[in-house]
Design an enzyme around this catalytic site. Sequence first.
Site, mmCIF file in Angstrom:
data_model
loop_
_atom_site.group_PDB
_atom_site.id
_atom_site.type_symbol
_atom_site.label_atom_id
_atom_site.label_comp_id
_atom_site.label_asym_id
_atom_site.label_seq_id
_atom_site.Cartn_x
_atom_site.Cartn_y
_atom_site.Cartn_z
ATOM 1 N N ASP A 67 0.843 -1.197 0.000
ATOM 2 C CA ASP A 67 0.000 0.000 0.000
ATOM 3 C C ASP A 67 0.877 1.245 0.000
ATOM 4 O OD1 ASP A 67 0.962 -0.431 2.561
ATOM 5 O OD2 ASP A 67 -0.990 -0.517 3.526
ATOM 6 N N ASP A 136 -8.205 -1.892 14.068
ATOM 7 C CA ASP A 136 -9.605 -2.059 13.633
ATOM 8 C C ASP A 136 -9.772 -3.245 12.681
ATOM 9 O OD1 ASP A 136 -8.372 -1.125 11.366
ATOM 10 O OD2 ASP A 136 -9.593 0.695 11.167
ATOM 11 N N HIS A 138 -7.887 -3.836 9.926
ATOM 12 C CA HIS A 138 -7.556 -3.618 8.510
ATOM 13 C C HIS A 138 -6.282 -4.352 8.107
ATOM 14 C CE1 HIS A 138 -5.238 0.170 9.806
ATOM 15 N NE2 HIS A 138 -4.350 -0.438 9.047
ATOM 16 N N GLU A 143 -9.685 -0.501 4.932
ATOM 17 C CA GLU A 143 -10.368 -0.155 6.175
ATOM 18 C C GLU A 143 -11.676 -0.941 6.298
ATOM 19 O OE1 GLU A 143 -8.852 1.316 8.388
ATOM 20 O OE2 GLU A 143 -8.127 3.331 7.907
HETATM 21 C C1 GLP Z 1 -0.658 0.584 8.499
HETATM 22 C C2 GLP Z 1 -0.258 -0.304 7.328
HETATM 23 C C3 GLP Z 1 -0.612 -1.747 7.588
HETATM 24 C C4 GLP Z 1 -0.091 -2.184 8.962
HETATM 25 C C5 GLP Z 1 -0.709 -1.309 10.033
HETATM 26 C C6 GLP Z 1 -0.309 -1.708 11.436
HETATM 27 O O1 GLP Z 1 -2.002 0.850 8.481
HETATM 28 N N1 GLP Z 1 -0.894 0.149 6.115
HETATM 29 O O2 GLP Z 1 -0.062 -2.568 6.557
HETATM 30 O O3 GLP Z 1 -0.410 -3.529 9.184
HETATM 31 O O4 GLP Z 1 -0.290 0.037 9.770
HETATM 32 O O5 GLP Z 1 0.952 -1.192 11.747
HETATM 33 P P1 GLP Z 1 1.791 -1.624 13.040
HETATM 34 O O6 GLP Z 1 2.398 -2.929 12.681
HETATM 35 O O7 GLP Z 1 2.816 -0.543 13.199
HETATM 36 O O8 GLP Z 1 0.838 -1.723 14.165
#
Ligand code: GLP
Length: 260
Positions: A67, A136, A138, A143
């Site tokens: 992404d 949440d 995702h 989302e």
């Molecule tokens: C962002 C990314 C996701 C990732 C999420 C959680 O939203 N787009 O790919 O999984 O963050 O991040 P973290 O691992 O820092 O909690």
Amino acid sequence: MEVVIVPDAASGGELIAEAMAELLRHKPDALLGVATGSTPLPVYEALTAKVRAGEVSVSAARICQLDEYVGLPHGHPESYRSVVLREFVAPLGLPESSFMGPDGTAEDVAAACAAYDRALAEAGGVDLQLLGIGGDGHIGFNEPSSSLASRTRIKTLTERTRRDNARFFDSLEEVPHHVITQGIGTILDARHVVLLATGGAKADAVALAVEGPLSALVPASALQLHPHATVVVDEAAASRLKLADYFRATYASKPDWQGI
Ligand code: GLP
């Protein structure tokens, strides 16, 4: 779906890095899909250590992005392209040409999304896609309410996700509202999908994704549809799983050669 409960984040990183290394030993030009955020960092550190120790060669590996923010200028340090190049591609000693991702600077965002889906297909598809999970539920930037059949497209971030990601920027205002993300359908095209979640803040999302109903409100629940999905969680992230004992016993009796 296989759920593996590991003692800590470092063990999860080691387990997934070994799965990547084993894939590359059989298919040296495998296409690895990588994620951003804090959670995957132990995977990248463990794989880099294996390369430096001569346990695996990544010289023909190809890396692709999950992404991207829309509208950050080219080369912005927090664009996901910059993050993946800095945290994964460069430490592995790979050239930028081994890496592909969607163009978050494109004027025609829809065309950039379609081009990325085409590029992934033309590259032969993703062999192993690593995912984190948002609080949440995702995955990527899909989302809650995302279509479970979605392809790469533009999405609007929830305020919760913008606040979660504000730690990487100087202020909340700097966090973009719009993003490009591989769709849930795109993610499910990968041959093996591996989700890593660590820490108690992810426990509810993990339980809903693994044991809750299949629902667009919990995008990670779409992994239930995948024939080869592995969820790797530490004890804290596993703390709300009703089937935790079953998952532990199943993994403990699995022969080593089987991998994940
Ligand atoms: C962002 C990314 C996701 C990732 C999420 C959680 O939203 N787009 O790919 O999984 O963050 O991040 P973290 O691992 O820092 O909690």
